[in-house]
Write a protein that holds these residues in place. Structure first.
Motif, PDB file in Angstrom:
ATOM      1  N   ASP A 151      39.453  53.351  28.665  1.00  0.00           N
ATOM      2  CA  ASP A 151      40.577  52.650  28.056  1.00  0.00           C
ATOM      3  C   ASP A 151      40.528  52.817  26.535  1.00  0.00           C
ATOM      4  OD1 ASP A 151      42.804  50.612  28.184  1.00  0.00           O
ATOM      5  OD2 ASP A 151      41.347  49.524  26.944  1.00  0.00           O
TER       6      ASP A 151
ATOM      7  N   SER B  54      39.174  60.700  29.262  1.00  0.00           N
ATOM      8  CA  SER B  54      40.501  60.131  29.536  1.00  0.00           C
ATOM      9  C   SER B  54      40.421  58.914  30.448  1.00  0.00           C
ATOM     10  CB  SER B  54      41.418  61.188  30.148  1.00  0.00           C
ATOM     11  OG  SER B  54      40.863  61.663  31.356  1.00  0.00           O
ATOM     12  N   THR B  55      39.300  58.730  31.139  1.00  0.00           N
ATOM     13  CA  THR B  55      39.142  57.581  32.036  1.00  0.00           C
ATOM     14  C   THR B  55      38.781  56.298  31.288  1.00  0.00           C
ATOM     15  OG1 THR B  55      36.838  58.215  32.388  1.00  0.00           O
ATOM     16  CG2 THR B  55      38.440  59.010  33.998  1.00  0.00           C
TER      17      THR B  55
END
Length: 182
Positions: A130, A127-128
């Motif tokens: 982009d 999720s970190t």
């Protein structure tokens, strides 16, 4: 979960049009249509997608495959998004759950709001990372990943040590996919 924003997409009504603007159809949906998954499929809520060389070939009417391009045609093959819906049996089998971010390569339709994808064709994305940046890696890195893990089961291929003690020869390491494999 409702999509309350206005959603627009672009689709081609025809291929090889004399005037490319006459072939483009702008469609507006207050609630975008969401496909229903088949048994081994997952519905991805697309966050980012690409327009690739094969989309351009299709648009020019030069698609060389034995299949017909569905009209209206929605471009986009490399996608990153979050799992919107999947069968619980599929979820427990591949260890991917609703809300997880994944990437995949699909034949077409990636520029839509939702895409239907085979569960086995998904790769987790942290999720970190982009979504747009991850989408740009699909063509090279997913090809390398799939090549390196051919013949491995889904439960094995995502483990950190899935290639430990394996001997692999990478031919063409100067290509984008070769560099990704190395």
């Amino acid at each position: 979960e409702n999509d309350v924003c206005n959603h627009m997409d672009i689709a081609y009504d025809t291929l090889q049009a004399e005037n490319s603007h006459s072939a483009v159809q702008m469609r507006k949906h207050n609630m975008p249509p969401i496909a229903q998954p088949k048994s081994a499929e997952v519905i991805i809520q697309v966050e980012a997608s690409t327009i690739s060389y094969h989309d351009c070939i299709i648009r020019r009417g030069q698609w060389w495959r034995n299949s017909q391009v569905p009209l209206p045609y929605i471009p986009g093959g490399d996608i990153v998004g979050k799992i919107h819906h999947l069968d619980p049996k599929v979820s427990s089998k591949i260890k991917i759950y609703p809300g997880d971010r994944v990437l995949s390569f699909i034949r077409w339709g990636g520029n839509a709001r939702y895409a239907r994808v085979l569960a086995e064709d998904l790769v987790p994305v942290p999720s970190t990372v982009d979504a747009a940046a991850a989408t740009c890696l699909v063509g090279s890195y997913l090809s390398a990943f799939q090549s390196l893990h051919i013949g491995q089961k889904n439960a094995t291929r995502y483990k950190k040590a899935s290639l430990k003690n394996k001997r692999i020869m990478v031919v063409g390491a100067m290509t984008c996919t070769g560099k990704a494999a190395v």
